[in-house]
Design an enzyme around this catalytic site. Structure first.
Site, PDB file in Angstrom:
ATOM      1  N   SER A 140       0.852  -1.196   0.000  1.00  0.00           N
ATOM      2  CA  SER A 140       0.000   0.000   0.000  1.00  0.00           C
ATOM      3  C   SER A 140       0.878   1.233   0.000  1.00  0.00           C
ATOM      4  O   SER A 140       2.058   1.179   0.389  1.00  0.00           O
ATOM      5  CB  SER A 140      -0.898   0.003   1.239  1.00  0.00           C
ATOM      6  OG  SER A 140      -1.569   1.233   1.392  1.00  0.00           O
ATOM      7  N   TYR A 153      -1.801  -0.423  10.560  1.00  0.00           N
ATOM      8  CA  TYR A 153      -1.979  -0.816   9.156  1.00  0.00           C
ATOM      9  C   TYR A 153      -0.692  -0.554   8.375  1.00  0.00           C
ATOM     10  O   TYR A 153      -0.215  -1.417   7.634  1.00  0.00           O
ATOM     11  CB  TYR A 153      -3.145  -0.052   8.542  1.00  0.00           C
ATOM     12  CG  TYR A 153      -3.367  -0.351   7.079  1.00  0.00           C
ATOM     13  CD1 TYR A 153      -3.820  -1.596   6.670  1.00  0.00           C
ATOM     14  CD2 TYR A 153      -3.112   0.617   6.099  1.00  0.00           C
ATOM     15  CE1 TYR A 153      -4.012  -1.881   5.321  1.00  0.00           C
ATOM     16  CE2 TYR A 153      -3.309   0.333   4.752  1.00  0.00           C
ATOM     17  CZ  TYR A 153      -3.761  -0.909   4.371  1.00  0.00           C
ATOM     18  OH  TYR A 153      -3.956  -1.185   3.046  1.00  0.00           O
TER      19      TYR A 153
END
Length: 245
Positions: A140, A153
């Protein structure tokens, strides 16, 4: 269409995984769809076959090393080899650290990190025996920079990048095994539906208008990496909306 290549896609029941499965099937891969939601997998298999592609599915929890191993074994049944593994399954329940959402932290570590590791552990011996293959791990933009609410995350996605780069360096150079990290920015998917922290959701709403990426945009990037000649290893693709900082 002659089917002589097999690709496994985890997290195939929606979003990037679903779009990637369709794209690879259209390019002649037998695609093995993996996720937990069987009804979604059944429908996707039918859709791929209606479009002239080849697909099977296996209900799989990526947090189980045994289930991932069984998934790879099932993938071998069609063509006797695994050409591509797309480690796509992931969760993004963003939250501020002081909310102490420990259960969500644990789940992210299990899916986003262990799921990738278990995928690698299941497929790497097969690819080393074949002496070819391609492992694509979905990280990501959050694996490149940290923002408020993304600490855990981001930690998992930084880990995916570190694991992928370490694996790439360890591959026997005489083998045609490639490793690619795919780092999407803001994509219009179900990922944000797992966010339970109201403060994070409020911050999202205050972020202003931005044209989001579509899942197909990421699928196209994955297909680009996969379709390069065997001597070309696309190490990392960082792709975000033009308006995303």
């Amino acid at each position: 269409m002659t089917i002589d290549k097999t690709a496994i896609v985890t997290g195939a029941s929606s979003g990037i995984g679903q779009a990637t499965a369709k794209e690879l099937a259209a390019k002649g891969y037998h695609v093995l769809l993996a996720a937990r939601r069987e009804e979604r997998l059944v429908e996707l298999k039918k859709e791929i076959e209606r479009d002239g592609g080849s697909a099977d599915y296996r209900v799989t929890d990526v947090t189980s090393a045994d289930e991932m191993k069984a998934l790879v074994e099932a993938g071998l049944e069609k063509t006797g080899k695994i050409d591509v593994l797309v480690n796509n399954a992931g969760l993004m329940p963003l939250s501020f650290m002081n909310k102490l959402k420990v259960d969500e932290w644990d789940r992210m570590v299990d899916v986003n990190i262990k799921g990738v590791l278990y995928g690698i552990a299941a497929v790497l011996p097969v690819m080393e025996k074949q002496k070819f293959g391609h492992i694509l791990n979905v990280s990501s933009v959050a694996g490149h920079s940290v923002s408020k609410g993304s600490a855990v995350y981001s930690g998992t996605k930084f880990a995916v990048r570190a694991i992928s780069e370490g694996l790439r360096q360890e591959i026997d150079p005489s083998h045609e095994i490639r490793v690619t990290i795919v780092s999407p920015g803001a994509v219009e998917t179900e990922l944000t539906s797992t966010i339970t922290d109201e403060d994070v959701l409020t911050a999202f709403k205050q972020g202003g208008e931005m044209k989001m990426l579509q899942a197909l945009d990421i699928a196209n990037a994955i297909a680009y990496a996969v379709e390069q000649p065997a001597h070309v290893d696309v190490n990392e693709i960082l792709i975000r909306p033009r308006q995303q900082p």
